[in-house]
Design an enzyme around this catalytic site. Structure first.
Site, short mmCIF file in Angstrom:
data_model
loop_
_atom_site.label_atom_id
_atom_site.label_comp_id
_atom_site.label_asym_id
_atom_site.label_seq_id
_atom_site.Cartn_x
_atom_site.Cartn_y
_atom_site.Cartn_z
CE LYS A 1 45.17 -52.16 38.12
NZ LYS A 1 46.32 -51.32 38.53
CG ASP B 1 47.57 -51.84 41.63
OD1 ASP B 1 47.71 -50.94 42.47
OD2 ASP B 1 48.02 -51.77 40.47
CD GLU C 1 50.94 -52.83 42.24
OE1 GLU C 1 51.13 -52.01 41.32
OE2 GLU C 1 50.85 -54.07 42.05
CD GLU D 1 52.05 -48.37 39.77
OE1 GLU D 1 51.51 -47.78 38.81
OE2 GLU D 1 51.66 -49.46 40.21
CG ASP E 1 57.21 -49.19 34.92
OD1 ASP E 1 57.94 -48.99 33.93
OD2 ASP E 1 56.07 -49.65 34.83
CD GLU F 1 51.73 -55.33 36.47
OE1 GLU F 1 50.56 -54.93 36.59
OE2 GLU F 1 52.73 -54.70 36.89
#
Length: 389
Positions: A174, A203, A229, A255, A278, A342
């Site tokens: 992250k 991300d 991402e 997502e 997703d 993932e």
């Protein structure tokens, strides 16, 4: 196949001292909305939706609006139900809660159809290209909202080394909560810890405007990252396109997008190299197939986003198994042309304990369940343990 009963379950698992942070929020608990469909002949199918925000609105959309429609239908094939429910809610539900609710129902219908026919969902979707899917670990979250180099960098290095010791060859970390200079130190720490051959992804959870994302993208390029991402908010299509043009690191997103219609516009705007629907959000397994077809027509990779319980993970495994190489090559290369899964590593009892036989990681891969439907059995004692009335 007619549906005789619809049950919904809001699950919440407090994390206590294991809480963590992304660029957008603190995570003091893990939650989900499960739906259980029972056919008129007693078969059961499970689905999941509403993993991102409060699950209660998704439960209400099912209980108060969609369930009565579903129960009134003489047959309940996934595609037939999807179009009927979407047509009924299109005027007020093209994105968000209602699509998450339809997603949960759709996954449960595929599970139920597989149970009735004695076949895995992936077989019913057209067949598997692979029996197991290469996994990347999702971790490297923030443990505090403020950066302390002495406290955080050593802990992050230890965490990253643990992923490698567990057998992962790819990690998604992250970024976005901190200034670029501080996240750059975190990025360098992880790269130095894992070495140049370890696959790294980042991300941002749409934390940046395009200029800040460009600065961060340069850091990721220098560190040899394989994916950036959600660099900017999902509404900022121009920002996405700017970054995709300016950076060499592949841009990923989706997502927070819904249905084939949203992904049509997202793709045509030139936003991403990697499309990330997703299944519990975009419209379920039925819509995943349509979105993947759109992506394939533009020679884009589809790598489903996964965030939820064992139900969401099992649905994603089936979905990933049905995706072809994009583009085709004689040798499949995970992430470069072959889908990856993932595999979230943050604390989540709903992922680890909900299934009687948990989905496990071994030798870099997760096996696609082989049984009928989703191929998993839900532990009802765990449902009762985390269920919110």
């Amino acid at each position: 196949m007619k549906i005789g009963r619809v049950d919904t379950f809001v699950l919440k698992a407090p994390l206590g001292a294991d809480r963590f942070y992304s660029s957008q929020a603190e995570f003091p608990e893990r939650n989900s909305l499960l739906v259980r469909l029972t056919s008129s002949d007693g078969l059961v199918g499970w689905g999941e939706g509403g993993q991102y925000g409060p699950p209660e609105p998704v439960r209400s959309a099912i209980d108060d609006v969609l369930a009565p429609l579903l129960l009134s239908m003489p047959t309940a094939g996934p595609s037939v139900v999807w179009d009927a429910l979407y047509a009924r809610t299109r005027d007020f539900g093209q994105k968000g809660t209602y699509i998450e609710a339809i997603s949960a129902i759709d996954v449960a219908l595929w599970d139920l159809l597989g149970q009735s026919l004695g076949a895995p969902v992936s077989t019913l979707m057209g067949g598997r290209f692979r029996e197991r899917v290469k996994a990347y670990g999702t971790g490297g979250y923030y443990t505090h909202p403020e950066f302390d180099a002495e406290r955080d960098l050593g802990r992050l290095a230890e965490l990253a080394a643990g992923y490698a010791a567990d057998g992962f060859g790819m990690l998604k970390m992250k970024i976005g909560l901190l200034p670029v200079r501080d996240d750059a130190r975190r990025i360098r720490t992880v790269r130095e810890t894992l070495g140049d051959d370890f696959g790294l992804l980042a991300d941002a959870n749409h934390a940046y405007n395009s200029s800040t994302a460009l600065a961060m993208g340069r850091v990721l390029e220098d560190a040899g990252f394989l994916m950036f991402e959600e660099p900017v908010p999902p509404e900022d299509r121009e920002g996405y396109a700017r970054l995709r043009t300016a950076l060499d690191v592949p841009i990923a997103g989706g997502e927070a997008e819904f249905t084939r219609y949203g992904f049509r516009d997202f793709i045509e705007a030139g936003c991403v190299d990697i499309v990330q629907p997703d299944i519990g959000v975009c419209g379920g397994l039925s819509e995943l197939q349509r979105i993947a077809t759109l992506a394939s027509a533009h020679n884009l990779r589809t790598v489903p986003h996964v965030w939820g319980s064992g139900i969401a993970l099992s649905a994603a495994l089936h979905g990933c198994s049905t995706l072809p190489l994009t583009p085709f090559a004689y040798v499949p290369i995970p992430l470069q042309n072959e889908p990856v899964i993932e595999f979230d590593r943050t604390p989540n009892p709903l992922r680890d304990d909900l299934l009687v036989q948990p989905l496990t990681f071994a030798d870099g891969y997760v096996d696609v369940p082989a049984g009928p439907g989703l191929g998993v059995e839900v532990d009802l004692d765990v449902v009762d343990r985390y269920r919110v009335a």
